[in-house]
Each structure stands twice: as structure tokens, then as C-alpha cells.
Enzyme design. Structure first.
Site, mmCIF file in Angstrom:
data_model
loop_
_atom_site.group_PDB
_atom_site.id
_atom_site.type_symbol
_atom_site.label_atom_id
_atom_site.label_comp_id
_atom_site.label_asym_id
_atom_site.label_seq_id
_atom_site.Cartn_x
_atom_site.Cartn_y
_atom_site.Cartn_z
ATOM 1 N N GLU A 187 -93.525 -29.899 18.746
ATOM 2 C CA GLU A 187 -94.245 -28.756 18.206
ATOM 3 C C GLU A 187 -94.632 -29.017 16.758
ATOM 4 O O GLU A 187 -93.948 -29.743 16.049
ATOM 5 C CB GLU A 187 -93.377 -27.504 18.310
ATOM 6 C CG GLU A 187 -94.179 -26.228 18.288
ATOM 7 C CD GLU A 187 -93.374 -25.059 18.845
ATOM 8 O OE1 GLU A 187 -93.733 -24.567 19.927
ATOM 9 O OE2 GLU A 187 -92.394 -24.653 18.209
ATOM 10 N N SER A 188 -95.698 -28.369 16.326
ATOM 11 C CA SER A 188 -96.164 -28.561 14.949
ATOM 12 C C SER A 188 -95.584 -27.496 14.034
ATOM 13 O O SER A 188 -95.332 -26.369 14.464
ATOM 14 C CB SER A 188 -97.689 -28.464 14.917
ATOM 15 O OG SER A 188 -98.105 -27.178 15.362
ATOM 16 N N HIS A 189 -95.371 -27.843 12.803
ATOM 17 C CA HIS A 189 -95.084 -26.846 11.766
ATOM 18 C C HIS A 189 -95.836 -27.276 10.511
ATOM 19 O O HIS A 189 -95.250 -27.538 9.461
ATOM 20 C CB HIS A 189 -93.571 -26.725 11.523
ATOM 21 C CG HIS A 189 -93.127 -25.299 11.432
ATOM 22 N ND1 HIS A 189 -92.109 -24.879 10.639
ATOM 23 C CD2 HIS A 189 -93.594 -24.191 12.050
ATOM 24 C CE1 HIS A 189 -91.949 -23.559 10.781
ATOM 25 N NE2 HIS A 189 -92.841 -23.130 11.626
ATOM 26 N N HIS B 221 -102.306 -19.323 18.235
ATOM 27 C CA HIS B 221 -100.979 -19.922 18.425
ATOM 28 C C HIS B 221 -100.343 -19.482 19.741
ATOM 29 O O HIS B 221 -99.748 -20.291 20.451
ATOM 30 C CB HIS B 221 -100.085 -19.528 17.249
ATOM 31 C CG HIS B 221 -98.799 -20.256 17.222
ATOM 32 N ND1 HIS B 221 -98.605 -21.391 16.465
ATOM 33 C CD2 HIS B 221 -97.632 -20.043 17.878
ATOM 34 C CE1 HIS B 221 -97.377 -21.838 16.667
ATOM 35 N NE2 HIS B 221 -96.768 -21.023 17.510
ATOM 36 N N GLU C 206 -90.774 -13.426 11.542
ATOM 37 C CA GLU C 206 -90.469 -14.754 12.073
ATOM 38 C C GLU C 206 -89.151 -15.257 11.502
ATOM 39 O O GLU C 206 -88.966 -16.456 11.289
ATOM 40 C CB GLU C 206 -91.623 -15.717 11.794
ATOM 41 C CG GLU C 206 -92.883 -15.307 12.549
ATOM 42 C CD GLU C 206 -93.983 -16.351 12.531
ATOM 43 O OE1 GLU C 206 -93.876 -17.331 11.790
ATOM 44 O OE2 GLU C 206 -94.960 -16.163 13.278
#
Lengths: 229, 81, 741
Positions: free
Chosen positions: C99-101, C55, C318
Site C-alpha cells: 500500500e502507498s502512503h 482512495h 484516521e
């Protein structure tokens, strides 16, 4: 004319309201932070849409207790026009300036779309540029937009001619199908007893610009400017 | 003291979330479900050792902010721990 | 062993298992030991594990990403910053990124999708921009799959609740259903912001002795991965099972946005970076590395919301809605006043140094002391083996069975999961707040007015996974071209793209081959169309039990409209106007929605993209729009020509009398073929001749399709299809599907 827009933490239609007010008044309104206990002299107070305090606990509940609201309540009781849009309507009910409460939409979902509204009366400072019975198009954008009050309160509101707008179809018929969020008696907005405080879930300030596919909202602000002058 | 406050909708107030939960329980095969009402649970720590004073304080919190008494009832328990 | 960090924590043995649990291979660990010159502490191991993760380090993809074009005359910042920045003229610029999640959204769809939206907005406002539009590209499993409905409901409400609360309109996106996403859904979120081109903030922490400031929410144990938490020491310290799902708080993010923009208006910030994935670790390393300085962090000052957090946990947390800033000396009181006003935490947690090291203290002990170069530049980079995907045969139109009637097939197509209206989704997004959404969801691209000007920003997200699956190279080309086409159809000049490259396990050569093919295809299209990549994100390992997702290189593009009065939408306007098609038609049915829906199969090569023709046709369409020659424009994509016409008819509430198709192509191939580079335009009768002439001059085929009017779609020799019937089918599928819960 001097207008004030109250800004709560989490308000997000404050700029939209200010832009429209500026376009009809010719000058910008005062933006008043919720933590201020001073409120400038105002001919109109606007409580904008958004998610004050994240709509945590209940929509509008915490904003209703912010320092500036004491002054808003006292000005409203003294006759200063107050317009509460969407979250602003929720704040007005929580602050006790308007009866009832806004509950979760019947669909349980957030709803963002244009709706049709029947103008129930045009003898107030907010609505003089509309015709009674006119069908107007305003957008809604809320999750807690379903108006609720007990039957006695609803009867009283109707008896005192305090319903401002109802959800309706294109012909102006107040039908169950047109009631997008399950509001009691299709109520989209109500007045206080004197017709000087208006709370409504739909957003008149979102269709008050020719570039935004409609201008039905402009008349409300133009009405206010004319009424106040 | 810790107050455990339960806020519920008054009888008769429409509860679309409760209705949705009921529907989901039926769909899961819980045929015996005969009504669901949902509400909120709030824990409040108060720096107050006297139960009477703590109760009075909690009631004022509920009346002024935590519950909307137009549509909601509240109940609470005090916990000395 | 050197340094206090090593001495202080000598007792913690770093076993091979612990290294493996941190996702560090034996070879990588050898590099780590060499760079550090000693065994790492557990805290240091945690820092390396996140910085060298796929990542953060892009270790499998970097070598290929470098081949994408990233520059252009209007590009202010390409990849490498929090988001890309392109010039809009008149002192304004657009900041955007996608962006990916994906995995978090599969585990907990509401929070996963919401925090994805929150993260991408932070990337944009970290640079000083006010977010003005969100978009999303969603891929779910088959509708029949048991989890799909739950995932759709959660993801959509998560995206909605976050963006709605922020007061940033979610103006569009795309949604696909495909069984290959059953266990690996994709949630790609894009945000676009506006900024004063002279006031762009970056992450570089230039200058020594400057205060490092933490603002936003408090730190908890959110998002610390179970696998990296498995050491016995940490189990003993933890009283409860630690959550790995980040929970979003859009209200706090709204305050953070306003507070950051207020501080940015002061002359106070040297560098700023959001704490996204890998939180405090990656933000501090990034800032120090870009600024060419060292960093000393004292974690005793980090605001925490849980007790007894270790240095390891604070560095790897996070928790959402947090920012790290390096301030100019002496301005802390100004910053503190602003953040206090917005009821946010504010803490000075360290300073920049001249050591070139990241030094972390906690509880009076040194927990880490790592040369920054080791973290940022010694990260592994792999040229993973790859095999190209074998090309598939092109299927001749005559080899694909025709339906009983053309209009009879239109109705099931428009009512299928693949082409049905997405209204159920976008009505849950506030797409109007900020009062600048001049084209709402449902068209080719959304358009938001550049606030206070007559300019418009067109925004579109595109990729066709079934094409990419059949041919990653051609499919990725198509994704770029379709995005360019969608922007063009509003009259916009396409400026640049962001990408979100979603693939399976890159350690499998065939998956790596898909990745390489897609990047090559994207590069080819971006170069040809002058459409550079200015930001992006790679999401690998989207696979379960060896079954990977279709390669899904999502493309998010923006384009500029000089005057929104000139833009076009897809809605048909006036009876009597003519409908024309621009572009080449061959009747390509391979990998088409027609095949998928009507024949329940997907075969053959996807439609090829001729980039020269694409550019020619698009440039002509844009000229026609700017000249006011065309009144409505829609590109031809999924479902082909007839679906494009139907969408225009439904949007405008006007019927169309179509003429018979060309003689040399089977009717079903003409109406449902997915040949690329085509547009349908509506013109007033008086302008039609000029459009034909312009087409001839530009070497772009122009064909007459029919005449606008009535409330049905008609074709010679077939029963008329009432718009009301078509609309009912088109609108029904998604709400009906969701109501079956």
C-alpha cells in the site's frame, strides 16, 4: 532444567529466545507475563529483546517496575542465573541488577548487523563453552545500545573482571572502529558480581541455528544447560 | 495540581543527540552556539492540593521512574492551576 | 426530506462550496441526492465524501483493474479483502499486500512512513495472519534537491522504528532517486503474513443483532483533512488548529496484534476490519456491505482522547491502531478480558441490523441514515479519456558512446546514487527478528523461512520507473517479469503479486494513458507468467503544479521454496568455479543506467520483455537450482551484466577473471546493456557441461563469462579492478550523502 522467559508488553524476541531454549533444553521454557507476580521455579530466567512499553520514557524503564520484576530481582539476588538480551539488558540496568545505563547509539540510528565480540572470560555458567579471548559473531539490533557508566564504575567493573564481551575486530583487537555504538570501553555485556546475571546488547539467540548463517550463539545456551545440570 | 518536570542529562554524560543538534545549528549558521544539551519535559497532573505533599509525591516519581538518576537530573515546578 | 437524521440537522445548510470542499463533483452530488432522496446532513456528506473518494472507491481505476488476472489454483482470496491470500500447502497460507502512503510521508516523513507500515501490517493481521516480513519500495527526488536528505532520513527511521518495535523484520525493498519525485515522493509498504489456511478472517458482518466492537487506541482528530474541515460550524467548535498528520504508536499496534491473534484463537469473531483510511466510516460500511446487513452505531461509546468531538470528526478520523469487529453473541466478556489484559480500549459501539442502512447516533441525535447500497455500489465509476504514450525509437548500441574502459566505467556506476549499496537503509531495519530471515537484504529477493518448517517464502519488490516513463506498457511488463525473475533466482516458484500503482492526475488523458498502458502491460505479463494479482492499491494525483511522477506500478511478489537447503543467493562461493550467463543478449542500451550515469541522459525505448523467453529461462534456472547444479544465481537488471557480476563478487568477497565479450556486440553494450530475461549463475567446473546441455535442450542461450577467484575483477586488455576499490565506491555514496546534512 527449567527456564522462564519474561514477556513484557512490547517484548518481541520472546519467541526467538524460547525457540533456542527449546532446541538446547529439549523442552519449551515457561512464558511468564509481566503482570504475574508469581514466577515458576526456574533454573534460568531470560529477559528477552524488544521494545517493552515502546521504549517510551527510557528503554527498559517501565518494564523494570512491572510486578514480575520484584520476583526476578529477588531470585537473581538468591543466585538464579538471569540473562538479559538487548531490551532485557536495559531492563536489568533500570532494575538495578546491573550497573550503568544504555544510551542512544553514537550514530543516533538503529543498527541491525552482525558484530564481532571478544569473550572476556569463560569461567561463568554463560560462557564455559567459549574460549577466553575468542572472537564470536552475534547480531546487534538496537537504537539505545551505547553502554555508559562513570569512570569509577567502569574501573570497578574491570577490576572485578565483570566485563563479559567487548566489541572488537576480526583479530580480537578492541578498537574504536569496532565500537559500533560508542559504548564506554567497547563494553557489549557485563556480569553482576557473582557472574550469575549477564546483560548484553548483542543477540546470541539470533545466531544459534545453522539455517541463519552462524551458530556462535548456541554455545551460550549450551553452556547454561551444562552449568545448571 | 500540575507539575512541570524537566529532566536533563548530568554534566559530563555523553549526549549524542545534543551534539547532533549543535552540529545542525552550526550548519544553519548559528555560529554563536557553544554547546547543546537536550532533555525531556513531562507534565503530571496530581490530585493533591497541598504543595508539600505534591512535591514529595513528584520527587518519588522522579526518583523511581521518570528520571534515571545515574545519568539524569530532574527539576520541577508546581502549578496550582 | 425523510428520516430523523435529516430533521435533526436541518439547520446545517449544504452549500455548493461545502460539497466542492468535500471533493464531490456536481454530477456526483446529484447522484447522492437521488440515492438519499433528500439533502444530506453534514455528517452524511462527510461519509459520502470519503466513501466516494478516489482512495476508497477506485472510481478512476476500477474499470481497468478488472482486467488484471486475479485467480489461480493457489489463490485463496484475491482483491477485495484486506489482503490477498495464497495457499502454501500443508494447511498454511500467505497473506500479503502493498500500500502507498505517499502524500503523508512527504508532509511528515517520519510519521507518514511509520503509519504506512502500521496500516499495511493491520491489513495483514486483520485476516488472522501473523506478519512475518515487511518490505518497502521508496522513490525520492534528486539527491541534489534540498528536501531529499531530510525525506530519506525521516522515511527510513519512520519505517524502521515502526517495524522494529513491532518485531516484524523489514527484509528488503528498493530505493530510487529521480528529480520527477522531488515534490511527490513515493512510500510503498508491503507486508507478508502467515496464517492457518482454515482460519482466515474476513470483514463480512453476517448476522443481525450482533455486537459491533471497537478496539485499540482512542480516537482523536488525526488525519481529518483540512479541506473537508473548512465549514464555519467546525471552525467555531475547534479550540485548536486540528492536526491532519496521523501519529503512529507502534507499541500499541504490537499490543493490538497480540490481542487480536489471541482473540482469533477463540471462536468469537464474525467479522473484523481495521480502521485505516477513512477510519470508522469505511470499516463499518465495508463490514456491513459484505455481510449484507445494516449497522447502527452509537458514537457516544467510541473511546476518544479529545473532548467535544463531533460525529463528523469521529467518523472521518484516521487515528491509527484501531480495529472494528463484529462478535458472536455473548462472547463480549471473553473479548473484553483479552483486550483489557493487553491494556487496550474495548467498547461495544453498535449492532448489526436488518435495515440495510448505516445509522449513526451521537448525543441522542441521529446524525446519519444512509442506505449502504448508496455508499458501496452507487459510487461513481469513470472511464476517463486516455491517450496512449507515443513509443520511442530503439537506440542502436553503436549510437551510444563507449567509455574509455569497461572496468573504468564500472566503478562510477556502482558508486552512483542508482546502484550504490542500500546498507545505510537496511541496517536501520531489524531484518533478523523472528529468527527466520534466511536471506538478508542485499540479494535478489529476501527469503524468510516458514516458521517451524523447511519451506521458505521469497519476497521481492520491483519496478523500474525510467522504463515505465519511456513506455508504460513495456515498463509494467518488465516490473512483473523482474519480480518473477528475482524470486526465481532464489529457487522459488513465484506464486502471486500485490501491486501499488502510483500515477499522476488521471483527469489528464496522457496520465490516464500511462495508467492504462501499465495495467495492460501488467496483465499481459501476469497472464503469461501465471502470476496473478491478489491485492493492491492505487495512488493517483501524485503531481505538483502539473508535473506528474513517472508512472510507477510497483510490484511486490512472493514465491515458495520447498526446502530452504536448496535455495541460492547471489554470493560467489568457491574459487575455480565458472560463471555463466543464461538468456539472450543483444546489448540494449536505451534507458539504461549506463546512459543515465555515464552520459547523463535517458533516451530511447526501454528493453523489451519477451515473456516466452522469460518463462523458458526462469523455469530452466529454477530446475538447475533445485537439482543443485548451480551454486549462486543473480538476475541481470539495472546496470546490466557487469554490474550483476560485480554484485555477486562483492557479496561473496571473491574476484572474477572475465573473458572478452561477444564479437558481434560493442563491448559497452554487452557489459552494460539491460537486455531482459537473463541470469548469471556460478557452477562448479564439473557441472558446467550439464548446464550448457540443459540450456540447449530448453532453447535457452548459455554463455561462459569467466572464472571465480582472486580479489580483483579482470577483463582481457584492461587494468584489474580490485574488489576493495569497488566495494569502497559501492558502499560510500549513500552514507556520504546522508552525512552531508
Amino acid at each position: 532444567m527449567k527456564a522462564s522467559v519474561i514477556v513484557f508488553p512490547g517484548s518481541n524476541c520472546d519467541r526467538d529466545a524460547a525457540v533456542v531454549l527449546k532446541s538446547v533444553m529439549g523442552h519449551a521454557p515457561a512464558m511468564v507475563w509481566h503482570g504475574d507476580s508469581e514466577l515458576p521455579k526456574s533454573d534460568l530466567i531470560v529477559l528477552p529483546g524488544g521494545f517493552s512499553y515502546g521504549d517510551y520514557l527510557r528503554s527498559g524503564a517501565m518494564a523494570a517496575h512491572s510486578p514480575v520484576m520484584r520476583e526476578v530481582v529477588s531470585r537473581a539476588r538468591a543466585g538464579t542465573p538471569v540473562l538479559g538480551i538487548c531490551n532485557g539488558f536495559q531492563v536489568l540496568t533500570e532494575a538495578g541488577l546491573l550497573p550503568g545505563v544504555l544510551m542512544r547509539n553514537a550514530t543516533l540510528r538503529f543498527i541491525c548487523k552482525d558484530v564481532l565480540l571478544k569473550v572476556e572470560r569463560n569461567d561463568t555458567g554463560f560462557a564455559r563453552h567459549y574460549q577466553e579471548g575468542e572472537v564470536v559473531r552475534f547480531p546487534v539490533a538496537n537504537k539505545d545500545g551505547s553502554y555508559f557508566a562513570d569512570d569509577a564504575t567502569l574501573d570497578r567493573l574491570e577490576g572485578e573482571n565483570r566485563v563479559a564481551f567487548r566489541y572488537c575486530d576480526a583479530s580480537g583487537a578492541v578498537t574504536a572502529d569496532a565500537n559500533t555504538n560508542g559504548s564506554c570501553r567497547n563494553i557489549a555485556g557485563i556480569y553482576n558480581k557473582t557472574g550469575t546475571v549477564l546483560g548484553l546488547m548483542p543477540h546470541p539467540e539470533r545466531l544459534a541455528d545453522a539455517a541463519l548463517s552462524g551458530t556462535d550463539g548456541t554455545k551460550m545456551f549450551a553452556s547454561l544447560v551444562e552449568a545448571i545440570h | 495540581m500540575k507539575a512541570r518536570i524537566t529532566i536533563t542529562l548530568k554534566p559530563g554524560v555523553l549526549d549524542p543527540q545534543g551534539k547532533a543538534i549543535e552540529g545542525a545549528l552550526h550548519a544553519l549558521g548559528f555560529g554563536s552556539v557553544d554547546g547543546v544539551r537536550q532533555g525531556k519535559y513531562i507534565e503530571v497532573e496530581v490530585a493533591e492540593s497541598d504543595p508539600a505533599r505534591a512535591s514529595a509525591e513528584i520527587e518519588r516519581m522522579c526518583e523511581q521512574l521518570l528520571a534515571n538518576t545515574i545519568i539524569e537530573n530532574y527539576a520541577y515546578e508546581l502549578d496550582a492551576a | 426530506m425523510s428520516g430523523a437524521a435529516g430533521a435533526a440537522q436541518k439547520a446545517e445548510a449544504i452549500s455548493d462550496e461545502l460539497v466542492a470542499e468535500h471533493g464531490i463533483s456536481p454530477d456526483e452530488y446529484a447522484v447522492l441526492l437521488k440515492e438519499l432522496g433528500r439533502e444530506p446532513t453534514i455528517t452524511e456528506l462527510g461519509i459520502f465524501s470519503v466513501m466516494w473518494s478516489e482512495h476508497c472507491s477506485y472510481k478512476s481505476s476500477r474499470v481497468w483493474l478488472k482486467t488484471l488476472p486475479t485467480t489461480g489454483p493457489h489463490v485463496i482470496f484475491g482483491p477485495g479483502e484486506n489482503a490477498g491470500v495464497v495457499d502454501l500447502g500443508d494447511g498454511l497460507a500467505a497473506v500479503f499486500k502493498m500500500e502507498s502512503h505517499n502524500h503523508p510521508s512527504y508532509i511528515e516523513p517520519y510519521q507518514g512512513a511509520g503509519t504506512g507500515v502500521g496500516g499495511i501490517m493491520r491489513d495483514v493481521f486483520t485476516m488472522g495472519a501473523r506478519p512475518v516480513a515487511n518490505m518497502n519500495a521508496l522513490r525520492f527526488g534528486a539527491p541534489e534537491h534540498a528536501k531529499t536528505r531530510h525525506l530519506v532520513a525521516g522515511v527510513v527511521s519512520g519505517i524502521g522504528d515502526y517495524g522494529n518495535c513491532m518485531g516484524v523484520p523489514t527484509v528488503g525493498g528498493e530505493t530510487n532517486f529521480d528529480a520527477r519525485y522531488n515534490e511527490n515522493i513515493l512510500v510503498n509498504a508491503m507486508c507478508v503474513g502467515l496464517i492457518d489456511a482454515n482460519r482466515i478472517f474476513t470483514s463480512a458482518a453476517k448476522g443481525v443483532g450482533l455486537p459491533v466492537v471497537y478496539v485499540g487506541s482512542k480516537t482523536g482528530r488525526d488525519g481529518i483533512h483540512g479541506a473537508t474541515m473548512a465549514s464555519a460550524e467546525f471552525d467555531e467548535a475547534s479550540e485548536e488548529k486540528r492536526p491532519t498528520v496521523q501519529v503512529g504508536d507502534p507499541f500499541t499496534e504490537k499490543l493490538l496484534l497480540e490481542a487480536c491473534l489471541e482473540l482469533m484463537a477463540e471462536d468469537a469473531i464474525v467479522g473484523i476490519q481495521d480502521m485505516g483510511a477513512a477510519g470508522l466510516t469505511s470499516s463499518s460500511v465495508e463490514m456491513a456491505d459484505k455481510g449484507g446487513v445494516g449497522l447502527m452505531l452509537d458514537l457516544d461509546h467510541v473511546p476518544t482522547r479529545e473532548t467535544a468531538m463531533t460525529a463528523y470528526e469521529m467518523l472521518l478520523s484516521e487515528s491509527q491502531e484501531r480495529m472494528l469487529m463484529v462478535l458472536k453473541p455473548g462472547v463480549e466478556p471473553i473479548a473484553e478480558r483479552i483486550f483489557t489484559k493487553w491494556e487496550l480500549d474495548f467498547a461495544v459501539i453498535g449492532k448489526t441490523t436488518d435495515t440495510g442502512h448505516l445509522v449513526v447516533r451521537h448525543g441522542g441525535e441521529e446524525k446519519a441514515d444512509i442506505p449502504l447500497a448508496a455508499l458501496a455500489h452507487a459510487a461513481p465509476m469513470y472511464e476517463r479519456p486516455w491517450v496512449p504514450k507515443p513509443k520511442q525509437e530503439t537506440i542502436a548500441p553503436s549510437d551510444v558512446p563507449a567509455p574509455d574502459s569497461i572496468l573504468g566505467a564500472l566503478e562510477p556506476l556502482m558508486g552512483s546514487p542508482h546502484l550504490s549499496s542500500r546498507r545505510w537503509i537496511y541496517e536501520q531495519y531489524d531484518h533478523m527478528v523472528m529468527n527466520d530471515t534466511v536471506q538478508r537484504p542485499g540479494g535478489d529477493a529476501a527469503v524468510v523461512r516458514v516458521h517451524g518448517t523447511e519451506k521458505g517464502l521469497a519476497i521481492s519488490c520491483d519496478v523500474t520507473p525510467r522504463y515505465c516513463s519511456a513506455d508504460p506498457h513495456e515498463g509494467a511488463k518488465q516490473a512483473v517479469a523482474e519480480c518473477w525473475r528475482n524470486l526465481t533466482a532464489t529457487g522459488a516458484k513465484p506464486l502471486a503479486i500485490t501491486d501499488c500503482l502510483n500515477f499522476g492526475n488521471p483527469e489528464r488523458p496522457e496520465i490516464m494513458g500511462e495508467f492504462v498502458g501499465a495495467v495492460q502491460g501488467m496483465a499481459e505479463a501476469c497472464n503469461a507468467l501465471d502470476f496473478p494479482v491478489v491485492s493492491g492499491n492505487v495512488s493517483l494525483y501524485n503531481e505538483t503544479n502539473g508535473v506528474g511522477i513517472p508512472p510507477t506500478p510497483a510490484v511486490g511478489g512472493i514465491g515458495l521454496i520447498d526446502n530452504i537447503d536448496d535455495m541460492t543467493g547471489i554470493a560467489l562461493k568457491s574459487d575455480g568455479d565458472f560463471l555463466l550467463m543464461l538468456g539472450e543478449q543483444t546489448g540494449h542500451l536505451g534507458q539504461s543506467t549506463y546512459m543515465q550515469v555515464m552520459l547523463d541522459r535517458l533516451e530511447g525505448a526501454p528493453p523489451p520483455v519477451d515473456l516466452n523467453a522469460e518463462q523458458r529461462t526462469g523455469d530452466l534456472v529454477r530446475t538447475l537450482i533445485n537439482d543443485g547444479a548451480v551454486l549462486a544465481v543473480h538476475d541481470v537488471s539495472d546496470g546490466g551484466l557487469l554490474v550483476a557480476v560485480a554484485e555477486m563478487a562483492l557479496a561473496g568477497g571473491k574476484g572474477v577473471a572475465l573473458e572478452a565479450g561477444p564479437d558481434n556486440i560493442p563491448a559497452h553494450a554487452a557489459w552494460f546493456g539491460e537486455d531482459q530475461g537473463r541470469y548469471v549463475v556460478a557452477v562448479s567446473p564439473g557441472k558446467a557441461e550439464a548446464v550448457f546441455r540443459a540450456g540447449a535442450d530448453a532453447n535457452v542461450p548459455v554463455g561462459a563469462l569467466g572464472t571465480i577467484g582472486g580479489d580483483t575483477i579482470t577483463l582481457p586488455g584492461e587494468d584489474a579492478l580490485p574488489l576493495a576499490t569497488l566495494r569502497a565506491a559501492h558502499e560510500a555514496w549513500l552514507p556520504d550523502f546522508m552525512a552531508q546534512g
